[in-house]
Design a protein around this motif. Structure first.
Motif, PDB file in Angstrom:
ATOM      1  N   PHE A  46      -1.346   7.006   4.057  1.00  0.00           N
ATOM      2  CA  PHE A  46      -0.298   6.696   4.794  1.00  0.00           C
ATOM      3  C   PHE A  46       0.322   5.349   4.273  1.00  0.00           C
ATOM      4  O   PHE A  46       1.422   4.921   4.240  1.00  0.00           O
ATOM      5  CB  PHE A  46      -0.382   6.740   6.513  1.00  0.00           C
ATOM      6  CG  PHE A  46      -0.371   7.910   6.801  1.00  0.00           C
ATOM      7  CD1 PHE A  46       0.941   8.688   6.853  1.00  0.00           C
ATOM      8  CD2 PHE A  46      -1.478   8.612   7.583  1.00  0.00           C
ATOM      9  CE1 PHE A  46       1.114  10.132   7.386  1.00  0.00           C
ATOM     10  CE2 PHE A  46      -1.384   9.725   7.855  1.00  0.00           C
ATOM     11  CZ  PHE A  46       0.014  10.559   7.984  1.00  0.00           C
ATOM     12  N   GLN A  47      -0.775   4.397   3.999  1.00  0.00           N
ATOM     13  CA  GLN A  47      -0.045   3.143   3.187  1.00  0.00           C
ATOM     14  C   GLN A  47       0.936   3.306   2.195  1.00  0.00           C
ATOM     15  O   GLN A  47       1.612   2.861   1.853  1.00  0.00           O
ATOM     16  CB  GLN A  47      -1.403   2.178   3.006  1.00  0.00           C
ATOM     17  CG  GLN A  47      -1.697   1.180   3.934  1.00  0.00           C
ATOM     18  CD  GLN A  47      -3.081   0.559   4.015  1.00  0.00           C
ATOM     19  OE1 GLN A  47      -3.583   0.613   2.920  1.00  0.00           O
ATOM     20  NE2 GLN A  47      -3.443  -0.071   4.964  1.00  0.00           N
ATOM     21  N   THR A  48       0.169   4.075   1.196  1.00  0.00           N
ATOM     22  CA  THR A  48       0.814   4.379  -0.056  1.00  0.00           C
ATOM     23  C   THR A  48       1.841   4.908   0.036  1.00  0.00           C
ATOM     24  O   THR A  48       3.146   4.845  -0.353  1.00  0.00           O
ATOM     25  CB  THR A  48       0.071   5.203  -0.825  1.00  0.00           C
ATOM     26  OG1 THR A  48      -1.454   5.080  -0.786  1.00  0.00           O
ATOM     27  CG2 THR A  48       0.020   5.174  -2.486  1.00  0.00           C
ATOM     28  N   TYR A  49       2.038   6.114   1.003  1.00  0.00           N
ATOM     29  CA  TYR A  49       3.161   6.854   1.539  1.00  0.00           C
ATOM     30  C   TYR A  49       4.417   5.757   1.812  1.00  0.00           C
ATOM     31  O   TYR A  49       5.369   6.231   1.371  1.00  0.00           O
ATOM     32  CB  TYR A  49       2.969   7.574   2.688  1.00  0.00           C
ATOM     33  CG  TYR A  49       3.813   8.771   2.956  1.00  0.00           C
ATOM     34  CD1 TYR A  49       3.852  10.083   2.106  1.00  0.00           C
ATOM     35  CD2 TYR A  49       4.679   8.587   4.165  1.00  0.00           C
ATOM     36  CE1 TYR A  49       5.021  10.799   2.715  1.00  0.00           C
ATOM     37  CE2 TYR A  49       5.505   9.339   4.578  1.00  0.00           C
ATOM     38  CZ  TYR A  49       5.692  10.700   3.747  1.00  0.00           C
ATOM     39  OH  TYR A  49       6.571  11.547   4.155  1.00  0.00           O
ATOM     40  N   LYS A  50       3.993   4.867   2.834  1.00  0.00           N
ATOM     41  CA  LYS A  50       5.151   3.977   3.159  1.00  0.00           C
ATOM     42  C   LYS A  50       5.750   3.283   1.842  1.00  0.00           C
ATOM     43  O   LYS A  50       6.766   2.909   2.085  1.00  0.00           O
ATOM     44  CB  LYS A  50       4.445   3.211   4.211  1.00  0.00           C
ATOM     45  CG  LYS A  50       4.444   3.623   5.493  1.00  0.00           C
ATOM     46  CD  LYS A  50       4.132   2.783   6.556  1.00  0.00           C
ATOM     47  CE  LYS A  50       3.770   3.226   7.935  1.00  0.00           C
ATOM     48  NZ  LYS A  50       2.645   2.444   8.696  1.00  0.00           N
ATOM     49  N   MET A  51       4.716   2.882   0.997  1.00  0.00           N
ATOM     50  CA  MET A  51       5.132   1.905   0.155  1.00  0.00           C
ATOM     51  C   MET A  51       6.171   2.819  -0.954  1.00  0.00           C
ATOM     52  O   MET A  51       6.923   2.270  -1.351  1.00  0.00           O
ATOM     53  CB  MET A  51       3.789   1.541  -0.705  1.00  0.00           C
ATOM     54  CG  MET A  51       3.336   0.496   0.049  1.00  0.00           C
ATOM     55  SD  MET A  51       1.760  -0.058  -0.548  1.00  0.00           S
ATOM     56  CE  MET A  51       1.882  -1.634  -1.332  1.00  0.00           C
ATOM     57  N   GLU A  61       8.134   5.203  -0.042  1.00  0.00           N
ATOM     58  CA  GLU A  61       9.263   5.616   0.579  1.00  0.00           C
ATOM     59  C   GLU A  61      10.078   4.124   0.636  1.00  0.00           C
ATOM     60  O   GLU A  61      11.262   4.316   0.634  1.00  0.00           O
ATOM     61  CB  GLU A  61       8.981   5.655   2.221  1.00  0.00           C
ATOM     62  CG  GLU A  61       8.708   7.204   2.480  1.00  0.00           C
ATOM     63  CD  GLU A  61       8.863   7.417   4.127  1.00  0.00           C
ATOM     64  OE1 GLU A  61       8.639   6.579   4.871  1.00  0.00           O
ATOM     65  OE2 GLU A  61       9.517   8.522   4.271  1.00  0.00           O
ATOM     66  N   LYS A  62       9.316   3.107   0.641  1.00  0.00           N
ATOM     67  CA  LYS A  62      10.374   1.836   0.807  1.00  0.00           C
ATOM     68  C   LYS A  62      10.477   1.404  -0.788  1.00  0.00           C
ATOM     69  O   LYS A  62      11.104   0.588  -0.688  1.00  0.00           O
ATOM     70  CB  LYS A  62       9.482   0.751   1.397  1.00  0.00           C
ATOM     71  CG  LYS A  62       9.394   0.625   2.811  1.00  0.00           C
ATOM     72  CD  LYS A  62       8.892  -0.514   3.455  1.00  0.00           C
ATOM     73  CE  LYS A  62       8.587  -0.372   4.766  1.00  0.00           C
ATOM     74  NZ  LYS A  62       7.218  -1.255   5.328  1.00  0.00           N
ATOM     75  N   GLY A  63      10.039   2.369  -1.717  1.00  0.00           N
ATOM     76  CA  GLY A  63      10.572   1.897  -3.074  1.00  0.00           C
ATOM     77  C   GLY A  63       9.556   0.664  -3.509  1.00  0.00           C
ATOM     78  O   GLY A  63       9.833   0.102  -4.932  1.00  0.00           O
ATOM     79  N   ILE A  64       8.582   0.221  -2.970  1.00  0.00           N
ATOM     80  CA  ILE A  64       7.686  -0.807  -3.268  1.00  0.00           C
ATOM     81  C   ILE A  64       6.633  -0.242  -4.351  1.00  0.00           C
ATOM     82  O   ILE A  64       6.413  -1.016  -5.470  1.00  0.00           O
ATOM     83  CB  ILE A  64       6.924  -1.432  -2.183  1.00  0.00           C
ATOM     84  CG1 ILE A  64       7.726  -1.908  -1.111  1.00  0.00           C
ATOM     85  CG2 ILE A  64       6.002  -2.649  -2.700  1.00  0.00           C
ATOM     86  CD1 ILE A  64       7.017  -2.341   0.237  1.00  0.00           C
ATOM     87  N   LYS A  65       6.491   0.896  -4.377  1.00  0.00           N
ATOM     88  CA  LYS A  65       5.359   1.571  -5.039  1.00  0.00           C
ATOM     89  C   LYS A  65       6.032   2.805  -5.832  1.00  0.00           C
ATOM     90  O   LYS A  65       6.836   3.483  -5.199  1.00  0.00           O
ATOM     91  CB  LYS A  65       4.121   1.822  -4.344  1.00  0.00           C
ATOM     92  CG  LYS A  65       2.967   1.392  -5.192  1.00  0.00           C
ATOM     93  CD  LYS A  65       1.796   2.041  -4.172  1.00  0.00           C
ATOM     94  CE  LYS A  65       0.620   1.312  -5.068  1.00  0.00           C
ATOM     95  NZ  LYS A  65      -0.608   1.415  -4.286  1.00  0.00           N
ATOM     96  N   GLN A  66       5.726   3.043  -7.079  1.00  0.00           N
ATOM     97  CA  GLN A  66       6.368   4.122  -7.672  1.00  0.00           C
ATOM     98  C   GLN A  66       5.517   5.193  -7.813  1.00  0.00           C
ATOM     99  O   GLN A  66       5.809   6.457  -8.063  1.00  0.00           O
ATOM    100  CB  GLN A  66       7.297   3.724  -9.175  1.00  0.00           C
ATOM    101  CG  GLN A  66       8.381   3.008  -8.792  1.00  0.00           C
ATOM    102  CD  GLN A  66       9.384   3.489  -8.084  1.00  0.00           C
ATOM    103  OE1 GLN A  66       9.659   4.627  -8.062  1.00  0.00           O
ATOM    104  NE2 GLN A  66      10.208   2.607  -7.333  1.00  0.00           N
ATOM    105  N   GLU A  93      -1.914   8.068  -3.160  1.00  0.00           N
ATOM    106  CA  GLU A  93      -3.358   7.761  -3.017  1.00  0.00           C
ATOM    107  C   GLU A  93      -3.863   8.304  -1.620  1.00  0.00           C
ATOM    108  O   GLU A  93      -3.029   8.340  -0.825  1.00  0.00           O
ATOM    109  CB  GLU A  93      -3.452   6.042  -3.198  1.00  0.00           C
ATOM    110  CG  GLU A  93      -3.346   5.854  -4.621  1.00  0.00           C
ATOM    111  CD  GLU A  93      -3.433   4.346  -4.547  1.00  0.00           C
ATOM    112  OE1 GLU A  93      -3.904   3.901  -3.697  1.00  0.00           O
ATOM    113  OE2 GLU A  93      -2.700   3.676  -5.577  1.00  0.00           O
ATOM    114  N   GLY A  94      -5.186   8.592  -1.825  1.00  0.00           N
ATOM    115  CA  GLY A  94      -5.798   8.945  -0.549  1.00  0.00           C
ATOM    116  C   GLY A  94      -5.458  10.607  -0.186  1.00  0.00           C
ATOM    117  O   GLY A  94      -4.569  11.114  -0.952  1.00  0.00           O
TER     118      GLY A  94
END
Ligand code: DP6
Length: 363
Positions: free
Chosen positions: A289-294, A296-301, A305-306
């Protein structure tokens, strides 16, 4: 009237049955709340040696002058003990009464997985028994009707008559306490990986544990919440809403184990490795869920993960990790990475049938 055989699959409860209603005779196994389950079959029988299936044959004949029942294992046949025969007779005698017969029987049953180790052997055992007994007695009963008879042997068995996802209405009498299908196999995308922590027989049987449930101060809260959760999860299954199903199933499992742990005497079915898997599931989900949120916010491309996974544990140490079908490999790796060997991992999918008549007889 004669001989008949049946197969049945066990089920994993997403909303648990734990405790019989005190307003009805205990032999009817009328539960305190509705429950919900998925009927399951194993995918990797070759590596785990576990096939989630019971095969039972029963024969009624004038040649028998007493009722006999045996468990078939790799060793010679083991006669069922007095307590086990009593449970078997609850189902068979009720069906005999409906068929109006006094004939005696011989029965052989084979579980292709460990008996009484929290893999729900009683659910498939009594579903198979009710199915072949009714057939041998020429009773033409539908699955809902059969679920009432299976319940007399073991509560959870009432749900193993059907494939896919099943709802057991607690009811308030023998006639109104039955299980029906919510939806067929694969209409809701969910699978599971079981970490088999212990293949041995559990120390405290479900019926002894369930007797103690009433002594927990949390029991009434668990009953009230489970009743609401059963209705909510049914809708989430029909909506293919995995997140809601996972969250509710995990909470409900924790409610049941809280009752077990606070009963008199306290009951701890978990082993250290059960908790190890629970923590791994929680961490892996948090990471997802952490990666998913990131993302979604465009912080991570990058790739997710998980995985999104949830746990549930029945009356034993073995633990089911619930995931989407496409995440089965990742869920298996997650468990193997914490040191559970591959042979102790059972990959599970939904079974398209609960119980069915087969031509193959055990004697
Ligand atoms: C934790 O159906 O085994 O698996 O009626 O005494 O045979 P008896 O109990 P049983 O209990 C099942 C307990 C459970 C939860 C569930 O399957 O709903």
């Amino acid at each position: 009237m004669g001989k008949s055989s049946a197969y049945a699959h066990p089920n994993i409860a997403l909303i648990k049955y734990w405790g019989k209603s005190r307003d009805h005779p205990p032999n009817l196994n009328i539960p305190t709340n509705d429950s919900v389950s998925m009927t399951k079959e194993s995918i990797n029988t070759a590596t785990s040696g576990i096939d989630l299936l019971t095969h039972t044959t029963i024969e009624f004949s004038e040649q028998y002058n007493e009722d006999t029942g045996f468990l078939k294992t790799n060793d010679p046949l083991i006669p069922f003990n007095e307590i086990q025969m009593k449970r078997i007779l609850k189902v068979v005698d009720a069906l005999k009464q409906s068929a109006n017969t006094y004939l005696h029987f011989k029965m052989i049953s084979q579980n292709k997985f460990p008996t009484a180790a929290g893999l729900a052997s009683s659910s498939s055992a009594f579903a198979a028994l009710a199915t072949c007994t009714a057939d041998a007695l020429n009773l033409n009963l539908d699955k809902i009707e059969l679920s009432k008879y299976a319940r007399l042997g073991s509560g959870s068995a009432s749900r193993s008559l059907h494939g896919g996802f099943v709802y057991w209405n607690k009811g308030n009498s023998h006639d109104t306490s039955y299980a029906e299908q919510i939806c067929a196999c694969n209409e809701f995308n969910i699978a599971a990986v079981i970490a088999v922590i212990d293949r041995g027989k559990k120390e405290v049987s479900s019926d002894v544990g369930q007797e103690a449930a009433h002594s927990s101060v949390f029991n009434q809260i668990k009953i009230n919440e489970s009743q609401k959760q059963a209705i909510e999860i049914k809708k989430a299954i029909q909506d293919d809403d995995f997140t809601t199903v996972g969250k509710i199933a995990e909470k409900n499992c924790l409610y049941m184990h809280s009752v077990m742990m606070t009963s008199e005497p306290p009951l701890f079915y978990w082993e250290p490795n059960t908790l190890k898997v629970i923590k791994t599931v929680l961490n892996t989900r948090r990471q997802f869920f952490q990666t998913y949120k990131m993302i979604e916010k465009g912080i991570k491309q990058k790739e997710k993960e998980g995985i999104e996974c949830y746990f549930t544990v029945d009356a034993g140490p073995n633990i089911h990790c619930l995931c989407r079908t496409e995440d089965l490999d990742a869920a298996q790796n997650m468990i193997q990475n914490i040191g559970i060997p591959e042979k102790n991992i059972v990959r599970v999918r939904q079974a398209d049938y609960g119980s069915k008549i087969v031509n193959e007889h055990l004697f």
